[in-house]
Design a protein around this motif. Structure first.
Motif, PDB file in Angstrom:
ATOM      1  N   SER A 144     -41.735 -28.853 -38.575  1.00  0.00           N
ATOM      2  CA  SER A 144     -42.807 -28.029 -38.033  1.00  0.00           C
ATOM      3  C   SER A 144     -43.961 -28.023 -39.021  1.00  0.00           C
ATOM      4  CB  SER A 144     -42.301 -26.599 -37.799  1.00  0.00           C
ATOM      5  OG  SER A 144     -42.060 -25.953 -39.041  1.00  0.00           O
ATOM      6  N   GLU A 145     -45.010 -27.311 -38.710  1.00  0.00           N
ATOM      7  CA  GLU A 145     -46.161 -27.224 -39.605  1.00  0.00           C
ATOM      8  C   GLU A 145     -45.811 -26.506 -40.899  1.00  0.00           C
ATOM      9  OE1 GLU A 145     -49.138 -28.552 -39.388  1.00  0.00           O
ATOM     10  OE2 GLU A 145     -48.549 -29.561 -37.525  1.00  0.00           O
ATOM     11  N   ARG A 146     -44.773 -25.697 -40.913  1.00  0.00           N
ATOM     12  CA  ARG A 146     -44.420 -24.922 -42.110  1.00  0.00           C
ATOM     13  C   ARG A 146     -43.348 -25.596 -42.956  1.00  0.00           C
ATOM     14  NH1 ARG A 146     -42.876 -18.997 -40.870  1.00  0.00           N
ATOM     15  NH2 ARG A 146     -43.033 -18.945 -43.149  1.00  0.00           N
ATOM     16  N   SER A 147     -42.693 -26.629 -42.440  1.00  0.00           N
ATOM     17  CA  SER A 147     -41.615 -27.252 -43.211  1.00  0.00           C
ATOM     18  C   SER A 147     -42.178 -28.259 -44.211  1.00  0.00           C
ATOM     19  CB  SER A 147     -40.628 -27.934 -42.263  1.00  0.00           C
ATOM     20  OG  SER A 147     -41.277 -28.812 -41.374  1.00  0.00           O
ATOM     21  N   TRP A 148     -41.374 -28.585 -45.205  1.00  0.00           N
ATOM     22  CA  TRP A 148     -41.813 -29.460 -46.292  1.00  0.00           C
ATOM     23  C   TRP A 148     -41.289 -30.888 -46.086  1.00  0.00           C
ATOM     24  CZ3 TRP A 148     -42.196 -27.287 -51.888  1.00  0.00           C
ATOM     25  CH2 TRP A 148     -42.967 -26.113 -51.877  1.00  0.00           C
ATOM     26  N   GLY A 149     -41.670 -31.510 -45.030  1.00  0.00           N
ATOM     27  CA  GLY A 149     -41.303 -32.908 -44.800  1.00  0.00           C
ATOM     28  C   GLY A 149     -40.016 -33.103 -44.042  1.00  0.00           C
ATOM     29  N   MET A 150     -39.203 -32.061 -43.907  1.00  0.00           N
ATOM     30  CA  MET A 150     -37.966 -32.122 -43.129  1.00  0.00           C
ATOM     31  C   MET A 150     -37.672 -30.736 -42.577  1.00  0.00           C
ATOM     32  SD  MET A 150     -35.070 -32.297 -46.164  1.00  0.00           S
ATOM     33  CE  MET A 150     -33.714 -31.709 -45.155  1.00  0.00           C
ATOM     34  N   GLY A 151     -36.879 -30.681 -41.535  1.00  0.00           N
ATOM     35  CA  GLY A 151     -36.549 -29.395 -40.940  1.00  0.00           C
ATOM     36  C   GLY A 151     -35.816 -28.500 -41.916  1.00  0.00           C
ATOM     37  N   ASP A 152     -36.029 -27.195 -41.827  1.00  0.00           N
ATOM     38  CA  ASP A 152     -35.376 -26.257 -42.735  1.00  0.00           C
ATOM     39  C   ASP A 152     -34.790 -25.094 -41.945  1.00  0.00           C
ATOM     40  OD1 ASP A 152     -37.513 -24.458 -42.180  1.00  0.00           O
ATOM     41  OD2 ASP A 152     -38.696 -25.332 -43.798  1.00  0.00           O
ATOM     42  N   LEU A 153     -34.197 -24.140 -42.670  1.00  0.00           N
ATOM     43  CA  LEU A 153     -33.555 -23.021 -42.008  1.00  0.00           C
ATOM     44  C   LEU A 153     -34.547 -22.122 -41.280  1.00  0.00           C
ATOM     45  CD1 LEU A 153     -30.945 -22.099 -44.768  1.00  0.00           C
ATOM     46  CD2 LEU A 153     -30.555 -23.359 -42.652  1.00  0.00           C
ATOM     47  N   GLY A 154     -35.784 -22.109 -41.744  1.00  0.00           N
ATOM     48  CA  GLY A 154     -36.816 -21.374 -41.021  1.00  0.00           C
ATOM     49  C   GLY A 154     -37.084 -22.002 -39.664  1.00  0.00           C
ATOM     50  N   ASP A 155     -37.145 -23.338 -39.634  1.00  0.00           N
ATOM     51  CA  ASP A 155     -37.310 -24.040 -38.356  1.00  0.00           C
ATOM     52  C   ASP A 155     -36.130 -23.758 -37.434  1.00  0.00           C
ATOM     53  OD1 ASP A 155     -39.749 -25.305 -39.099  1.00  0.00           O
ATOM     54  OD2 ASP A 155     -38.613 -26.784 -40.245  1.00  0.00           O
ATOM     55  N   LEU A 203     -33.528 -24.923 -47.442  1.00  0.00           N
ATOM     56  CA  LEU A 203     -34.226 -23.649 -47.630  1.00  0.00           C
ATOM     57  C   LEU A 203     -35.705 -23.789 -47.294  1.00  0.00           C
ATOM     58  CD1 LEU A 203     -32.760 -22.408 -51.035  1.00  0.00           C
ATOM     59  CD2 LEU A 203     -32.343 -21.420 -48.778  1.00  0.00           C
ATOM     60  N   ARG A 204     -36.266 -22.783 -46.697  1.00  0.00           N
ATOM     61  CA  ARG A 204     -37.720 -22.721 -46.546  1.00  0.00           C
ATOM     62  C   ARG A 204     -38.238 -22.002 -47.776  1.00  0.00           C
ATOM     63  NH1 ARG A 204     -40.654 -21.195 -41.054  1.00  0.00           N
ATOM     64  NH2 ARG A 204     -40.215 -23.424 -40.795  1.00  0.00           N
ATOM     65  N   VAL A 205     -38.898 -22.740 -48.649  1.00  0.00           N
ATOM     66  CA  VAL A 205     -39.298 -22.214 -49.953  1.00  0.00           C
ATOM     67  C   VAL A 205     -40.112 -20.935 -49.828  1.00  0.00           C
ATOM     68  CG1 VAL A 205     -40.564 -22.713 -52.065  1.00  0.00           C
ATOM     69  CG2 VAL A 205     -39.218 -24.514 -50.974  1.00  0.00           C
ATOM     70  N   SER A 206     -41.020 -20.895 -48.884  1.00  0.00           N
ATOM     71  CA  SER A 206     -41.899 -19.736 -48.764  1.00  0.00           C
ATOM     72  C   SER A 206     -41.171 -18.497 -48.262  1.00  0.00           C
ATOM     73  CB  SER A 206     -43.060 -20.060 -47.813  1.00  0.00           C
ATOM     74  OG  SER A 206     -42.574 -20.446 -46.541  1.00  0.00           O
ATOM     75  N   ASP A 207     -39.931 -18.648 -47.788  1.00  0.00           N
ATOM     76  CA  ASP A 207     -39.158 -17.500 -47.307  1.00  0.00           C
ATOM     77  C   ASP A 207     -38.189 -16.955 -48.353  1.00  0.00           C
ATOM     78  OD1 ASP A 207     -40.444 -17.657 -44.916  1.00  0.00           O
ATOM     79  OD2 ASP A 207     -38.774 -18.519 -43.794  1.00  0.00           O
ATOM     80  N   THR A 208     -38.097 -17.605 -49.502  1.00  0.00           N
ATOM     81  CA  THR A 208     -37.145 -17.153 -50.513  1.00  0.00           C
ATOM     82  C   THR A 208     -37.681 -15.917 -51.232  1.00  0.00           C
ATOM     83  OG1 THR A 208     -38.079 -18.592 -52.223  1.00  0.00           O
ATOM     84  CG2 THR A 208     -36.299 -19.502 -50.858  1.00  0.00           C
ATOM     85  N   ALA A 209     -36.762 -15.093 -51.721  1.00  0.00           N
ATOM     86  CA  ALA A 209     -37.151 -13.871 -52.423  1.00  0.00           C
ATOM     87  C   ALA A 209     -37.912 -14.190 -53.705  1.00  0.00           C
ATOM     88  CB  ALA A 209     -35.902 -13.040 -52.733  1.00  0.00           C
ATOM     89  N   ALA A 210     -37.527 -15.283 -54.377  1.00  0.00           N
ATOM     90  CA  ALA A 210     -38.198 -15.644 -55.630  1.00  0.00           C
ATOM     91  C   ALA A 210     -39.656 -16.012 -55.378  1.00  0.00           C
ATOM     92  CB  ALA A 210     -37.459 -16.806 -56.284  1.00  0.00           C
ATOM     93  N   TYR A 211     -39.910 -16.734 -54.282  1.00  0.00           N
ATOM     94  CA  TYR A 211     -41.290 -17.123 -53.976  1.00  0.00           C
ATOM     95  C   TYR A 211     -42.118 -15.885 -53.631  1.00  0.00           C
ATOM     96  CZ  TYR A 211     -45.215 -19.406 -51.615  1.00  0.00           C
ATOM     97  OH  TYR A 211     -46.466 -19.811 -51.232  1.00  0.00           O
ATOM     98  N   ARG A 212     -41.555 -14.999 -52.848  1.00  0.00           N
ATOM     99  CA  ARG A 212     -42.299 -13.817 -52.428  1.00  0.00           C
ATOM    100  C   ARG A 212     -42.596 -12.886 -53.593  1.00  0.00           C
ATOM    101  NH1 ARG A 212     -38.933 -12.381 -46.860  1.00  0.00           N
ATOM    102  NH2 ARG A 212     -39.838 -14.052 -45.571  1.00  0.00           N
ATOM    103  N   ALA A 213     -41.699 -12.893 -54.607  1.00  0.00           N
ATOM    104  CA  ALA A 213     -41.899 -12.012 -55.757  1.00  0.00           C
ATOM    105  C   ALA A 213     -42.787 -12.638 -56.826  1.00  0.00           C
ATOM    106  CB  ALA A 213     -40.545 -11.647 -56.369  1.00  0.00           C
ATOM    107  N   ALA A 214     -43.104 -13.917 -56.668  1.00  0.00           N
ATOM    108  CA  ALA A 214     -43.879 -14.606 -57.698  1.00  0.00           C
ATOM    109  C   ALA A 214     -45.348 -14.188 -57.655  1.00  0.00           C
ATOM    110  CB  ALA A 214     -43.756 -16.109 -57.509  1.00  0.00           C
ATOM    111  N   ASP A 215     -46.023 -14.334 -58.802  1.00  0.00           N
ATOM    112  CA  ASP A 215     -47.450 -14.025 -58.859  1.00  0.00           C
ATOM    113  C   ASP A 215     -48.244 -15.147 -58.206  1.00  0.00           C
ATOM    114  OD1 ASP A 215     -48.344 -16.053 -61.064  1.00  0.00           O
ATOM    115  OD2 ASP A 215     -46.543 -15.059 -61.853  1.00  0.00           O
ATOM    116  N   PRO A 216     -49.487 -14.917 -57.846  1.00  0.00           N
ATOM    117  CA  PRO A 216     -50.289 -15.934 -57.154  1.00  0.00           C
ATOM    118  C   PRO A 216     -50.362 -17.266 -57.887  1.00  0.00           C
ATOM    119  CG  PRO A 216     -51.368 -13.805 -57.025  1.00  0.00           C
ATOM    120  CD  PRO A 216     -50.209 -13.633 -57.955  1.00  0.00           C
ATOM    121  N   ALA A 217     -50.456 -17.248 -59.214  1.00  0.00           N
ATOM    122  CA  ALA A 217     -50.556 -18.498 -59.965  1.00  0.00           C
ATOM    123  C   ALA A 217     -49.281 -19.324 -59.810  1.00  0.00           C
ATOM    124  CB  ALA A 217     -50.829 -18.200 -61.436  1.00  0.00           C
ATOM    125  N   THR A 218     -48.130 -18.656 -59.884  1.00  0.00           N
ATOM    126  CA  THR A 218     -46.855 -19.372 -59.729  1.00  0.00           C
ATOM    127  C   THR A 218     -46.719 -19.919 -58.316  1.00  0.00           C
ATOM    128  OG1 THR A 218     -45.800 -17.954 -61.393  1.00  0.00           O
ATOM    129  CG2 THR A 218     -44.347 -19.165 -59.898  1.00  0.00           C
TER     130      THR A 218
END
Length: 231
Positions: A144-155, A203-218
Protein backbone atom coordinates in the motif's frame (compact mmCIF):
# COMPACT_ATOMS: atom_id res chain seq x y z
CA UNK A 1 0.30 -61.14 8.84
CA UNK A 2 0.69 -63.73 11.59
CA UNK A 3 -2.35 -63.62 13.89
CA UNK A 4 -0.22 -63.66 17.04
CA UNK A 5 1.97 -60.82 15.77
CA UNK A 6 -1.14 -58.80 14.94
CA UNK A 7 -2.52 -59.42 18.44
CA UNK A 8 0.77 -58.37 20.02
CA UNK A 9 0.86 -55.20 17.93
CA UNK A 10 -2.71 -54.38 18.93
CA UNK A 11 -1.85 -54.90 22.61
CA UNK A 12 0.85 -52.24 22.33
CA UNK A 13 -1.07 -49.81 20.15
CA UNK A 14 0.88 -50.49 16.96
CA UNK A 15 -1.19 -50.28 13.78
CA UNK A 16 -1.00 -53.18 11.36
CA UNK A 17 -2.85 -51.45 8.53
CA UNK A 18 -3.84 -48.00 7.31
CA UNK A 19 -6.19 -46.44 4.79
CA UNK A 20 -4.49 -44.73 1.84
CA UNK A 21 -5.62 -41.65 -0.04
CA UNK A 22 -7.87 -43.79 -2.26
CA UNK A 23 -9.59 -45.22 0.83
CA UNK A 24 -8.00 -48.60 0.27
CA UNK A 25 -6.81 -50.77 3.14
CA UNK A 26 -3.04 -51.25 3.09
CA UNK A 27 -1.42 -53.90 5.28
CA UNK A 28 1.79 -52.91 7.08
CA UNK A 29 4.71 -55.23 6.35
CA UNK A 30 5.36 -57.67 9.23
CA UNK A 31 9.02 -56.66 9.43
CA UNK A 32 7.92 -53.05 9.94
CA UNK A 33 5.62 -54.06 12.79
CA UNK A 34 8.42 -56.12 14.35
CA UNK A 35 10.77 -53.12 14.07
CA UNK A 36 8.29 -50.73 15.70
CA UNK A 37 7.62 -53.17 18.53
CA UNK A 38 11.38 -53.44 19.02
CA UNK A 39 11.59 -49.66 19.43
CA UNK A 40 8.98 -50.02 22.17
CA UNK A 41 11.11 -52.62 23.92
CA UNK A 42 8.98 -55.59 22.81
CA UNK A 43 10.84 -58.54 21.28
CA UNK A 44 8.86 -59.99 18.35
CA UNK A 45 11.72 -61.46 16.35
CA UNK A 46 10.67 -65.11 16.74
CA UNK A 47 7.51 -67.18 17.37
CA UNK A 48 8.67 -67.93 20.91
CA UNK A 49 9.40 -64.26 21.63
CA UNK A 50 6.01 -63.26 20.26
CA UNK A 51 4.25 -65.83 22.44
CA UNK A 52 6.09 -64.68 25.56
CA UNK A 53 5.45 -61.00 24.85
CA UNK A 54 1.78 -61.65 24.12
CA UNK A 55 1.37 -63.58 27.37
CA UNK A 56 3.01 -60.73 29.28
CA UNK A 57 0.77 -58.17 27.60
CA UNK A 58 -2.37 -60.15 28.45
CA UNK A 59 -1.26 -60.43 32.07
CA UNK A 60 -1.16 -56.64 32.48
CA UNK A 61 -4.08 -55.20 34.41
CA UNK A 62 -6.69 -54.11 31.88
CA UNK A 63 -7.38 -51.06 34.03
CA UNK A 64 -3.74 -49.94 34.09
CA UNK A 65 -3.46 -46.25 33.32
CA UNK A 66 -1.60 -44.86 30.31
CA UNK A 67 0.10 -41.47 30.49
CA UNK A 68 -3.00 -39.88 28.94
CA UNK A 69 -6.56 -41.16 29.32
CA UNK A 70 -8.95 -40.02 26.58
CA UNK A 71 -12.56 -40.30 27.68
CA UNK A 72 -15.57 -39.58 25.48
CA UNK A 73 -18.09 -37.35 27.23
CA UNK A 74 -20.94 -39.41 28.64
CA UNK A 75 -18.88 -42.57 29.08
CA UNK A 76 -17.14 -43.98 32.14
CA UNK A 77 -13.85 -45.83 32.54
CA UNK A 78 -12.70 -48.33 35.14
CA UNK A 79 -9.66 -47.46 37.25
CA UNK A 80 -7.18 -49.63 39.16
CA UNK A 81 -8.36 -48.06 42.40
CA UNK A 82 -9.67 -44.90 44.06
CA UNK A 83 -8.14 -41.53 43.32
CA UNK A 84 -8.61 -37.78 43.11
CA UNK A 85 -9.40 -35.91 39.91
CA UNK A 86 -8.31 -32.28 39.63
CA UNK A 87 -10.51 -30.58 37.07
CA UNK A 88 -9.34 -28.04 34.54
CA UNK A 89 -11.01 -25.24 36.52
CA UNK A 90 -9.13 -26.22 39.69
CA UNK A 91 -11.95 -28.14 41.36
CA UNK A 92 -11.22 -31.50 42.96
CA UNK A 93 -13.41 -34.58 42.77
CA UNK A 94 -12.82 -37.95 44.46
CA UNK A 95 -13.29 -41.02 42.23
CA UNK A 96 -13.86 -44.51 43.55
CA UNK A 97 -12.58 -47.05 41.05
CA UNK A 98 -14.17 -45.41 38.01
CA UNK A 99 -14.11 -42.19 36.05
CA UNK A 100 -17.75 -41.06 35.98
CA UNK A 101 -19.64 -40.31 32.79
CA UNK A 102 -20.59 -36.77 33.80
CA UNK A 103 -17.13 -35.20 33.77
CA UNK A 104 -16.90 -31.79 32.08
CA UNK A 105 -15.07 -31.41 28.79
CA UNK A 106 -11.44 -30.40 29.15
CA UNK A 107 -7.99 -31.39 30.37
CA UNK A 108 -7.86 -32.76 33.90
CA UNK A 109 -5.30 -34.48 36.14
CA UNK A 110 -5.90 -37.79 37.91
CA UNK A 111 -3.94 -39.05 40.91
CA UNK A 112 -4.52 -42.80 41.17
CA UNK A 113 -2.53 -45.96 41.96
CA UNK A 114 0.56 -43.95 42.97
CA UNK A 115 0.58 -42.16 39.59
CA UNK A 116 -0.59 -38.88 38.17
CA UNK A 117 -1.90 -38.91 34.60
CA UNK A 118 -3.75 -36.57 32.24
CA UNK A 119 -7.45 -37.14 31.60
CA UNK A 120 -8.86 -35.57 28.43
CA UNK A 121 -12.65 -35.52 28.16
CA UNK A 122 -13.70 -35.03 24.55
CA UNK A 123 -17.15 -34.41 23.01
CA UNK A 124 -19.02 -37.26 21.35
CA UNK A 125 -19.28 -35.30 18.14
CA UNK A 126 -17.73 -32.06 16.92
CA UNK A 127 -20.10 -29.39 15.65
CA UNK A 128 -20.23 -28.82 11.93
CA UNK A 129 -18.20 -25.66 11.21
CA UNK A 130 -20.06 -22.82 9.51
CA UNK A 131 -19.51 -22.47 5.81
CA UNK A 132 -17.53 -19.40 4.87
CA UNK A 133 -15.54 -17.93 2.02
CA UNK A 134 -12.40 -15.87 2.21
CA UNK A 135 -9.20 -14.64 0.65
CA UNK A 136 -5.83 -16.33 0.15
CA UNK A 137 -2.93 -13.94 -0.12
CA UNK A 138 0.82 -13.51 0.35
CA UNK A 139 1.28 -10.68 2.84
CA UNK A 140 4.56 -9.52 1.32
CA UNK A 141 2.67 -8.80 -1.94
CA UNK A 142 -0.10 -6.79 -0.25
CA UNK A 143 1.53 -3.39 -0.61
CA UNK A 144 0.00 0.00 0.00
CA UNK A 145 1.06 3.64 0.05
CA UNK A 146 2.11 3.27 3.70
CA UNK A 147 4.14 0.06 3.42
CA UNK A 148 7.91 0.00 2.95
CA UNK A 149 8.25 -1.94 -0.29
CA UNK A 150 6.34 -5.02 0.89
CA UNK A 151 3.08 -5.74 2.65
CA UNK A 152 3.12 -5.42 6.43
CA UNK A 153 0.89 -6.08 9.42
CA UNK A 154 -0.70 -2.67 9.03
CA UNK A 155 -1.75 -3.61 5.49
CA UNK A 156 -3.08 -6.87 6.84
CA UNK A 157 -5.20 -5.11 9.46
CA UNK A 158 -6.69 -2.81 6.82
CA UNK A 159 -7.32 -5.71 4.43
CA UNK A 160 -9.02 -7.94 7.00
CA UNK A 161 -11.26 -5.07 8.07
CA UNK A 162 -12.26 -4.54 4.44
CA UNK A 163 -12.70 -8.27 3.81
CA UNK A 164 -14.89 -8.72 6.89
CA UNK A 165 -17.03 -5.75 5.95
CA UNK A 166 -17.64 -7.40 2.58
CA UNK A 167 -18.69 -10.76 3.99
CA UNK A 168 -15.44 -12.75 4.09
CA UNK A 169 -15.03 -15.19 6.96
CA UNK A 170 -11.33 -15.94 6.75
CA UNK A 171 -7.97 -14.82 5.34
CA UNK A 172 -5.36 -17.49 4.51
CA UNK A 173 -1.77 -16.19 4.76
CA UNK A 174 1.76 -17.29 3.98
CA UNK A 175 3.90 -18.17 7.05
CA UNK A 176 4.64 -15.13 9.21
CA UNK A 177 7.10 -16.86 11.56
CA UNK A 178 10.52 -15.45 12.35
CA UNK A 179 13.51 -16.58 10.31
CA UNK A 180 16.93 -17.34 11.78
CA UNK A 181 18.37 -14.20 13.45
CA UNK A 182 21.84 -14.70 11.99
CA UNK A 183 23.65 -13.93 8.76
CA UNK A 184 23.02 -14.86 6.08
CA UNK A 185 19.35 -14.07 6.71
CA UNK A 186 17.05 -16.34 4.72
CA UNK A 187 15.44 -14.46 1.84
CA UNK A 188 12.43 -16.75 1.60
CA UNK A 189 9.27 -16.15 3.68
CA UNK A 190 8.81 -19.93 3.65
CA UNK A 191 11.83 -20.66 5.87
CA UNK A 192 10.54 -20.06 9.42
CA UNK A 193 12.95 -20.84 12.24
CA UNK A 194 10.59 -20.18 15.15
CA UNK A 195 6.86 -20.48 15.75
CA UNK A 196 7.13 -18.37 18.91
CA UNK A 197 7.90 -15.10 17.14
CA UNK A 198 6.70 -13.18 14.10
CA UNK A 199 9.04 -12.09 11.33
CA UNK A 200 9.93 -8.44 12.19
CA UNK A 201 10.04 -7.62 8.48
CA UNK A 202 6.24 -7.51 8.58
CA UNK A 203 6.13 -4.72 11.18
CA UNK A 204 4.81 -1.36 10.08
CA UNK A 205 7.58 0.85 11.40
CA UNK A 206 5.40 3.91 11.84
CA UNK A 207 2.99 1.92 14.05
CA UNK A 208 5.60 0.74 16.56
CA UNK A 209 5.69 2.22 20.05
CA UNK A 210 9.38 3.11 19.66
CA UNK A 211 8.70 5.16 16.53
CA UNK A 212 5.77 6.98 18.09
CA UNK A 213 7.82 7.82 21.20
CA UNK A 214 10.81 9.06 19.21
CA UNK A 215 11.62 12.75 18.81
CA UNK A 216 11.10 14.40 15.40
CA UNK A 217 14.80 14.23 14.50
CA UNK A 218 14.94 10.48 15.14
CA UNK A 219 11.75 9.95 13.16
CA UNK A 220 13.26 11.84 10.26
CA UNK A 221 16.30 9.53 10.28
CA UNK A 222 14.01 6.49 10.28
CA UNK A 223 11.78 7.92 7.55
CA UNK A 224 14.83 8.43 5.36
CA UNK A 225 15.39 4.66 5.39
CA UNK A 226 12.09 4.01 3.67
CA UNK A 227 12.63 2.63 0.14
CA UNK A 228 11.89 5.09 -2.61
CA UNK A 229 8.61 4.07 -4.26
CA UNK A 230 9.52 5.97 -7.38
CA UNK A 231 7.26 8.14 -9.49
Amino acid sequence: MNRRLAALANAHGVSTWYEDWRHRRVEVAPETVVGVLGLLGVDATSPTAIADALAAARAVDRNALPETVVLTHGRSRALPGPGVLTLEDGGRRPVDGELPANLPLGWHRLACADREVTVVVVPRRLPVPPRAWGWMLQLYALTSERSWGMGDLGDLAEFTEWAGANGAGLVLLNPLHAVGPAHPVATSPYSPASRRFVNPLYLRVSDTAAYRAADPATRAVVDALRPDRGP
